[in-house]
Write a protein that holds these residues in place. Sequence first.
Motif, PDB file in Angstrom:
ATOM      1  N   SER A 111       0.735  -1.350   0.061  1.00 37.84           N
ATOM      2  CA  SER A 111       0.107   0.230  -0.060  1.00 37.84           C
ATOM      3  C   SER A 111       0.801   1.257  -0.167  1.00 37.84           C
ATOM      4  O   SER A 111       0.330   2.290  -0.406  1.00 37.84           O
ATOM      5  CB  SER A 111      -0.847  -0.077   1.185  1.00 37.84           C
ATOM      6  N   GLU A 145       0.752   2.992  -3.422  1.00 38.02           N
ATOM      7  CA  GLU A 145      -0.421   3.769  -3.700  1.00 38.02           C
ATOM      8  C   GLU A 145      -0.520   5.078  -2.832  1.00 38.02           C
ATOM      9  O   GLU A 145      -0.848   6.298  -3.523  1.00 38.02           O
ATOM     10  CB  GLU A 145      -1.547   3.003  -3.136  1.00 38.02           C
ATOM     11  N   ARG A 146      -0.128   5.115  -1.491  1.00 35.74           N
ATOM     12  CA  ARG A 146      -0.234   6.343  -0.815  1.00 35.74           C
ATOM     13  C   ARG A 146       1.004   7.382  -1.517  1.00 35.74           C
ATOM     14  O   ARG A 146       0.672   8.632  -1.491  1.00 35.74           O
ATOM     15  CB  ARG A 146       0.336   5.972   0.762  1.00 35.74           C
ATOM     16  N   TYR A 157       2.043   6.259  -6.719  1.00 37.11           N
ATOM     17  CA  TYR A 157       2.481   5.368  -7.884  1.00 37.11           C
ATOM     18  C   TYR A 157       1.753   3.960  -7.674  1.00 37.11           C
ATOM     19  O   TYR A 157       2.467   2.878  -7.494  1.00 37.11           O
ATOM     20  CB  TYR A 157       4.043   5.370  -7.827  1.00 37.11           C
ATOM     21  N   ARG A 158       0.577   3.819  -7.881  1.00 39.55           N
ATOM     22  CA  ARG A 158      -0.216   2.566  -7.702  1.00 39.55           C
ATOM     23  C   ARG A 158       0.417   1.709  -8.651  1.00 39.55           C
ATOM     24  O   ARG A 158       0.411   0.338  -8.274  1.00 39.55           O
ATOM     25  CB  ARG A 158      -1.671   2.637  -8.074  1.00 39.55           C
ATOM     26  N   GLN A 159       0.958   1.794  -9.757  1.00 36.29           N
ATOM     27  CA  GLN A 159       1.493   0.930 -10.623  1.00 36.29           C
ATOM     28  C   GLN A 159       2.698   0.261 -10.263  1.00 36.29           C
ATOM     29  O   GLN A 159       3.272  -0.958 -10.769  1.00 36.29           O
ATOM     30  CB  GLN A 159       1.651   1.376 -12.145  1.00 36.29           C
ATOM     31  N   ARG A 197       3.090  -0.955  -7.211  1.00 41.54           N
ATOM     32  CA  ARG A 197       2.659  -2.064  -6.053  1.00 41.54           C
ATOM     33  C   ARG A 197       3.292  -3.294  -6.380  1.00 41.54           C
ATOM     34  O   ARG A 197       3.422  -4.227  -5.420  1.00 41.54           O
ATOM     35  CB  ARG A 197       0.975  -2.069  -6.212  1.00 41.54           C
TER      36      ARG A 197
END
Length: 460
Positions: free
Chosen positions: A74, A77-78, A81-83, A85
């Motif tokens: 997580s 994401e914070r 840069y969700r990609q 993960r």
Amino acid sequence: MSERETWATRAGFILAAVGSAVGLGNIWQFPFKTAQYGGATFLVVYLVAAFGIGLPAMLSEFVIGRKSNLNTISAFERLGYRQWRAAGIVGLLTGFWILSYYSVVGGWVLRYVGGSVTGAYFGDAGAYFGTISAGLPAVALHAVFMALVVGIVAFGIEDGIEKATKLMVPSILVILVALAVWAFTLPGSGPGYAYFLSPDLSQLRLTVGTTGSFPWVTFGGPLAEIIPFAVSQAFFSLSLGMGAMITYASYIDGDESLFGDSVTIVVFNSLIGILAGLVVIPLLFAQGAEPGAGGAGALFVSVASAFATIPFGRVVGFVFFLVVLVAALSSAISLLEVVVSYAVDNYAVSRPQVAAGLGAAIFVLGLPSAWDTAWLTWFDTLAYQLFLPLSVLGILVFTGWVFGRAAVDELLRGTGFGGGMGALWLWTVRTVVLLGVLLTLVLGLITLFGGPDPAIVPPL
């Protein structure tokens, strides 16, 4: 989502991180790998890797963890840069994989603690190891060790992990110093010190040249084989590439100097690894054992055989295996915390329940390693030569080339350093460290899957 815990003190964080780093990687794997891959030559390459690659890589994980205050998946994401993960997922799965067989070895240690009290392994140390290292006895001990780990993690950060490591880490250091002094008095231990502390520099040759338009690198002696194991040993013993340091740093509530903390952790980790070597390797030579022979269980057999022949062997054996057990627990709790942290951060679950459930899943994954040591060796080799360098590589690419300037700003919080230090660290991560890990991964894959002469590395 429940309110997130934090470390009660800075010392608690440092000791927990040191405890994560100081485990079977130092007291089982480090002496074993050192004995197997050239003694002092391996030690030199390992120390270069620990400080030259491990330290910058640890800072990368600390930056991600403290900036996000979330678990290893997580966190990305914070940070926006969700990609990315996927980099966190690889780290989490690597820790999950390693803990599955690490727990099996922890079970061996539990049995040896008891065997030291009763003298059970004194008659035939080899036969004793064969009896307890595989099959139903190993499965049962694997379950007991995982239950201990689950119990500590279930109590949480401050009441479980922090309190446990505040007791464990100083105990490990004090007992190892005492054992190293004792090993110095053993007749026949002198060649062990030479093997461990006097490197053969001819094994460290490196030549760069070209064939046509293609550059190449030739490593003298066994250096091409030593590098992937030494660098991966640095990752293993520093708990890098497993999500542990991202997770532990996510519980920091303040502006402590990440640089100061990481230097402290690497120094303590290296010191304890060297102390373990100063106990185990002279002991092996005093007993007349061939260093590095016999696989992962050789260390248990050789050390146990030595305890069976010396005065007060039961007492010394009990103390030695007790400190190994404490070290194993301190690292195992960090690996379980990685996956527990993800579940607690993202789902409405209680910590004790999720610790028990994930501990059970890890136990199941470890069953092949408990049933047959050949599986354990395969799990360990895959972790060293593929999973660890691949996971660290992903973190370094993200920190150096994606997060970039924001990573530097986070690193400099609480240090008092100017921008020059941050710029130097970022440049090191982007170039020297990244190339070092990439080289380690390539050499590891060549060794793992076969192929051209591993002494010749084509252009990357």
